[in-house]
Design a protein around this motif. Structure first.
Motif, short mmCIF file in Angstrom:
data_model
loop_
_atom_site.label_atom_id
_atom_site.label_comp_id
_atom_site.label_asym_id
_atom_site.label_seq_id
_atom_site.Cartn_x
_atom_site.Cartn_y
_atom_site.Cartn_z
N PRO A 88 41.41 49.45 -28.58
CA PRO A 88 40.20 48.71 -28.23
C PRO A 88 39.76 47.74 -29.33
CG PRO A 88 39.97 51.03 -27.66
CD PRO A 88 41.25 50.91 -28.43
N PHE A 89 39.88 48.18 -30.57
CA PHE A 89 39.49 47.35 -31.73
C PHE A 89 40.32 46.06 -31.76
CE2 PHE A 89 39.17 47.69 -36.68
CZ PHE A 89 38.02 46.92 -36.68
N TRP A 95 40.17 39.02 -28.41
CA TRP A 95 39.17 38.36 -27.55
C TRP A 95 38.25 37.47 -28.38
CZ3 TRP A 95 35.48 36.56 -24.51
CH2 TRP A 95 34.15 37.01 -24.57
N VAL A 219 27.23 35.55 -25.23
CA VAL A 219 25.79 35.72 -25.04
C VAL A 219 25.31 36.85 -25.95
CG1 VAL A 219 25.88 34.98 -22.65
CG2 VAL A 219 26.10 37.41 -23.16
N LEU A 254 36.87 40.12 -16.70
CA LEU A 254 37.05 40.16 -18.15
C LEU A 254 36.06 41.10 -18.83
CD1 LEU A 254 37.78 36.45 -19.13
CD2 LEU A 254 39.29 38.42 -19.48
N ILE A 255 34.78 40.98 -18.48
CA ILE A 255 33.77 41.82 -19.16
C ILE A 255 34.05 43.30 -18.85
CG2 ILE A 255 31.31 42.40 -19.32
CD1 ILE A 255 30.69 39.46 -18.70
N GLY A 258 37.54 44.46 -20.13
CA GLY A 258 37.49 44.60 -21.59
C GLY A 258 36.74 45.85 -21.98
N HIS A 259 35.60 46.08 -21.32
CA HIS A 259 34.76 47.22 -21.69
C HIS A 259 35.22 48.52 -21.03
CE1 HIS A 259 31.28 44.45 -23.19
NE2 HIS A 259 32.36 44.40 -23.95
N GLY A 262 37.21 51.32 -25.41
CA GLY A 262 36.49 51.34 -26.67
C GLY A 262 35.02 51.65 -26.57
N LYS A 263 34.31 51.31 -27.62
CA LYS A 263 32.90 51.64 -27.74
C LYS A 263 32.18 50.63 -28.63
CE LYS A 263 31.70 55.03 -30.64
NZ LYS A 263 31.18 54.48 -31.91
N THR A 264 30.88 50.70 -28.59
CA THR A 264 30.08 49.91 -29.52
C THR A 264 29.76 50.78 -30.74
OG1 THR A 264 28.07 50.58 -28.36
CG2 THR A 264 29.08 48.50 -27.71
N HIS A 265 29.40 50.11 -31.83
CA HIS A 265 29.19 50.83 -33.09
C HIS A 265 27.85 50.49 -33.70
CE1 HIS A 265 33.57 50.65 -32.48
NE2 HIS A 265 33.59 51.83 -33.08
N THR A 289 28.61 48.18 -36.49
CA THR A 289 29.18 46.84 -36.29
C THR A 289 28.15 45.94 -35.62
OG1 THR A 289 31.39 47.81 -36.12
CG2 THR A 289 31.13 45.57 -35.30
N SER A 290 27.90 46.21 -34.32
CA SER A 290 26.92 45.40 -33.60
C SER A 290 25.54 46.01 -33.64
CB SER A 290 27.36 45.27 -32.14
OG SER A 290 27.45 46.57 -31.56
N TRP A 296 31.69 52.84 -22.85
CA TRP A 296 31.31 52.44 -21.49
C TRP A 296 31.86 53.40 -20.43
CZ3 TRP A 296 32.76 48.88 -25.26
CH2 TRP A 296 31.86 47.85 -25.54
N LEU A 346 25.37 47.73 -22.20
CA LEU A 346 24.58 46.69 -22.85
C LEU A 346 23.79 45.95 -21.77
CD1 LEU A 346 27.58 45.31 -24.91
CD2 LEU A 346 25.70 46.68 -25.84
C1 HEM Z 1 32.97 45.70 -27.89
C2 HEM Z 1 29.60 42.64 -26.29
C3 HEM Z 1 32.83 40.62 -23.33
C4 HEM Z 1 36.21 43.58 -25.07
C5 HEM Z 1 31.80 45.01 -27.74
C6 HEM Z 1 30.63 45.25 -28.51
C7 HEM Z 1 29.68 44.41 -28.06
C8 HEM Z 1 30.26 43.62 -27.01
C9 HEM Z 1 28.25 44.28 -28.56
C10 HEM Z 1 30.49 46.27 -29.60
C11 HEM Z 1 31.08 45.85 -30.94
C12 HEM Z 1 30.96 46.98 -31.90
O1 HEM Z 1 29.82 47.35 -32.21
O2 HEM Z 1 31.99 47.51 -32.31
C13 HEM Z 1 30.18 41.86 -25.31
C14 HEM Z 1 29.48 40.87 -24.52
C15 HEM Z 1 30.39 40.32 -23.69
C16 HEM Z 1 31.66 40.95 -23.95
C17 HEM Z 1 28.00 40.55 -24.65
C18 HEM Z 1 30.19 39.22 -22.67
C19 HEM Z 1 29.11 39.09 -21.94
C20 HEM Z 1 34.05 41.21 -23.60
C21 HEM Z 1 35.30 40.77 -23.08
C22 HEM Z 1 36.26 41.59 -23.59
C23 HEM Z 1 35.60 42.54 -24.42
C24 HEM Z 1 35.49 39.56 -22.16
C25 HEM Z 1 37.74 41.58 -23.37
C26 HEM Z 1 38.33 41.10 -22.32
C27 HEM Z 1 35.60 44.49 -25.91
C28 HEM Z 1 36.23 45.66 -26.45
C29 HEM Z 1 35.29 46.29 -27.26
C30 HEM Z 1 34.10 45.47 -27.18
C31 HEM Z 1 37.64 46.14 -26.17
C32 HEM Z 1 35.45 47.60 -28.02
C33 HEM Z 1 35.85 47.41 -29.44
C34 HEM Z 1 36.02 48.72 -30.13
O3 HEM Z 1 36.09 49.77 -29.50
O4 HEM Z 1 36.10 48.70 -31.36
N1 HEM Z 1 31.55 44.01 -26.85
N2 HEM Z 1 31.48 41.87 -24.93
N3 HEM Z 1 34.26 42.27 -24.43
N4 HEM Z 1 34.31 44.39 -26.35
FE1 HEM Z 1 32.89 43.20 -25.59
#
Ligand code: HEM
Length: 687
Positions: A88-89, A95, A219, A254-255, A258-259, A262-265, A289-290, A296, A346
């Protein structure tokens, strides 16, 4: 004799220095011949020296993929993997590397790998991604210059997705690394960005900027300006994903796709590096991180459609997460099993329930996993490959068939027309009192200025080229098609095309419109006294008209001139030289600027244009051309002369002015620069 050299019978166009076109494909340099002078070629910092490109070992892509896959589950103590999997990272890294792309000027994207440098490196949204790159460092070292950082980052995202069970339609390799972050300065925050695309309220940024907030990819996850309002987040999501060329289906896939991972931090309110204590302080479960916290889905390292199922299954309530930010959790957490009660969303996720079109897609993907796989696979490929241009620029064994976003062109003909004969046909229009005067009335005595119309057509056709994302250009001849033919600045070009249709119909095979347009322009220029231009044939005609939209957002003509040169991949010298191309008085009139000539003789290519610009004082007339160029009139003796602010930008800008002054003094220098610039632009889109 000045016409291009073409090897007969075979499709192997060669350029002026006798270098087969195809050989150049591997050394991305905007189609410049290898021995082309590049000393003042400032734009393409991403190009590596030719010697490097030629001595590079061929890359074993499958071995790279295997190395990435191994690294995914090899947790390192400097940054332990969540759930034992970096997948996920690394998807987030890929991305965020690609997601800076914007359709307005083709800037951003992972090609160049500028996420390694400021300003992107310091964007709030890219927090901790330096660790993700650190994980990839041993692989980068192993393959050296055969593998760019930008390919490695993108491929890691792809391998991560498939290794967790997700879809991939293939991989377009061939990215080149920039040496620094210069080309991302316009993405902000920087003085360059403020000049081209100011954003008075950060959080409310609009096109040409891609995101709503400088420093974020799209956004604000928490909601517009940090307010947790899901309905308010909808227009922000639609607008910012739209600015990168994504429709609703692609956006939701995509959103949510993608979600799935993984997770938010956001382990605690204290911020980055401050959560927890002991050896795990600030990392692993204590990562910030964020500032949001939680996964999710209940299976964050597996590809599922659970994200969509979860969105629909629960009543989402707002709460303040452990990192101090507004997040959403299921209302009935007490009655849920722990795997489900830990799920978080989120504001930008919950927003997908607050719009009828988004909600219908959420429902579709919740019940139909294959549909999600199809859409996510295609949208991901588009996300990460959009800035690479036509499919012919893709490298590697897994390049999928051309996708619509790559604006595919038909295959070239096997045998090209005899361009010497075509050139003779074009010349007839330039030397006789031809029927042109009936077709395009009012263009000078004895049809002397018709050459200027051919030059204008070729310029209009080719100048859509963007070196930022390899989009546009005359190959495809989209100037014949909607929407380009209806752009205000193309007013009257249909008439010129109509004239050339007689030549076109003489060569039913082997002569594309695109080649004819370029050749007619070059024939006219050489007739007008230009140095020899190196025509290269082999263009084809497109069936659909997509080309980059004209950039109409510039605040003034000087900014427009400087930025246009950069987007087109031209040096300042090349840009200034091309501005002295022939201008047809009748075309000026059609554009709404009055039928004055810019120089004493519109049928001769000369540096008089620069002399006129420099020696007169210019006063605004209040007249605007159809495309918004402002007209200026010479004061005093030169009172009969008109130019536009696009011309005056060449003397308002100090760097351009110096070049204009040197051309004004030296006709030979001007002509050499013009021939170089023209040939470069006409060939820029041949890959
Ligand atoms: C993680 C927001 C779209 C893939 C995150 C995190 C936030 C976020 C706040 C947490 C980061 C952290 O604290 O580690 C958003 C918003 C999006 C969006 C607002 C659009 C409206 C996407 C898209 C993808 C994606 C389009 C891929 C196709 C991921 C993945 C993680 C992540 C895989 C997890 C990372 C991890 O586990 O370390 N996103 N994201 N996101 N996002 Fe998104």
């Amino acid at each position: 004799a000045a016409v291009a050299v073409l090897v007969s019978n075979a499709f192997q166009p060669v350029d002026a220095v006798g270098c087969p076109m195809l050989a150049r494909r591997d050394v991305r340099s905007s189609a410049l011949p290898p021995n082309h002078p590049t000393s003042d070629y400032t734009f393409h910092t991403r190009d590596e020296p030719l010697a490097d490109a030629l001595t590079k070992k061929p890359l074993d892509w499958a071995a790279v993929e295997a190395d990435i896959e191994k690294a995914l589950t090899d947790s390192k103590s400097f940054w332990p993997a969540d759930f034992g999997n970096y997948g996920p990272f690394l998807i987030r890294l890929a991305w965020h590397c690609a997601g800076s792309y914007r359709t307005s000027d083709g800037r951003g994207g992972c090609d160049g790998g500028r996420i390694r440098f400021n300003p992107e490196l310091e964007w709030e949204d890219n927090a901790n991604l330096d660790k993700a790159r650190q994980l990839l460092e041993p692989i980068k070292k192993k393959y050296g210059s055969s593998l760019s950082w930008s390919d490695l980052i993108t491929l890691s995202g792809d391998v991560a997705i498939t290794s967790m069970g997700g879809p991939s339609i293939g991989f377009c390799g061939g990215r080149k690394d920039d040496v620094d972050g210069t080309d991302s300065l316009v993405l902000g925050p920087s003085a360059e960005q403020i000049a081209i695309a100011p954003c008075p309220v950060n959080g409310n940024c609009s096109s040409p900027l891609g995101p709503t907030t400088i420093g974020l990819i799209y956004v604000n996850p928490e909601g517009p300006m940090g307010v947790p309002d899901p309905s308010g987040s909808v227009p922000d999501i639609r607008s910012s994903f739209g600015r990168m060329g994504m429709n609703d289906r692609e956006t939701v896939a995509l959103i949510g796709g993608g979600h799935s991972f993984g997770k938010t931090h956001g382990a605690c309110p204290a911020g980055a590096g401050q959560c927890g204590s002991g050896p795990d302080k600030g990392k692993g479960p204590n990562t910030f991180t964020s500032g949001f916290e939680g996964p999710w889905t209940s299976r964050p390292t597996e590809w599922t459609n659970e994200y969509f199922v979860n969105l629909l299954a629960y009543n989402w309530t707002k709460f303040t997460g452990p990192g101090g930010k507004n997040q959403w959790k299921p209302a009935d957490t007490d009655v849920l099993p722990p795997s489900k009660s830990a799920i978080r969303m989120l504001t930008a996720d919950v927003a997908l329930l607050y719009d009828p079109s988004y909600r219908a897609l959420v429902k579709e993907y919740a019940r139909d996993l294959p549909s999600l796989e199809r859409d996510f696979g295609a949208a991901w490929y588009k996300l990460v490959s959009r800035d690479m241009g036509p499919v012919s620029r893709c490298r590697g064994p897994r390049v999928p068939p051309p996708q619509p976003f790559q604006n595919p062109l038909p295959a070239p003909p096997t045998k090209l027309a005899d361009f010497r004969a075509v050139r003779k046909d074009v010349e007839q229009y330039l030397t006789t009192k031809s029927s042109l005067s009936e077709q395009i009335p009012g263009d000078g005595p004895n049809g002397r200025n018709y050459g200027a119309l051919f030059v204008e057509l070729a310029w209009r056709c080719a100048s859509t080229f963007r070196a930022t994302d390899f989009f546009g250009g005359c190959n495809g001849a989209r100037i014949r098609l909607n929407p380009e033919k209806n752009w205000p600045e193309n007013t009257g070009m249909d008439k010129v095309l109509h004239v050339l249709s007689k030549v076109k119909s003489k060569y039913p095979a082997g002569l594309s419109w695109a080649d004819l347009i370029v050749l007619a322009g070059e024939t006219a220029l050489e007739k007008a006294g230009s140095n020899r231009l190196s025509f290269v044939g082999g263009r084809v005609d497109a069936k659909d008209g997509s080309n980059p939209e004209p950039r109409t957002y510039y605040l003034n003509a000087s900014v427009a001139a400087r930025d246009s040169a950069k987007v087109m991949g031209l040096t300042a010298t090349q840009y200034v030289a091309l501005s002295a191309r022939l201008r047809s008085p009748s075309q000026q009139a059609r554009l709404g600027l009055g039928d004055k000539t810019y120089t004493s003789d519109a049928s001769r290519l000369s540096s008089e244009y620069f002399q006129i610009l420099l020696k007169n004082k210019w006063i605004p007339t209040g007249v605007e051309s159809k495309s918004g160029a402002k007209q200026y009139k010479a004061s005093g003796k030169g009172g009969d002369l008109f130019v536009t602010d696009a011309d005056l930008a060449l003397i308002w800008d100090p760097e351009f002015r110096k070049i204009a002054q040197s051309f004004a003094k030296d006709q030979r220098k001007f002509k050499a620069a013009f021939a170089d610039a023209w040939s470069t632009l006409m060939k820029a889109d041949l890959f």
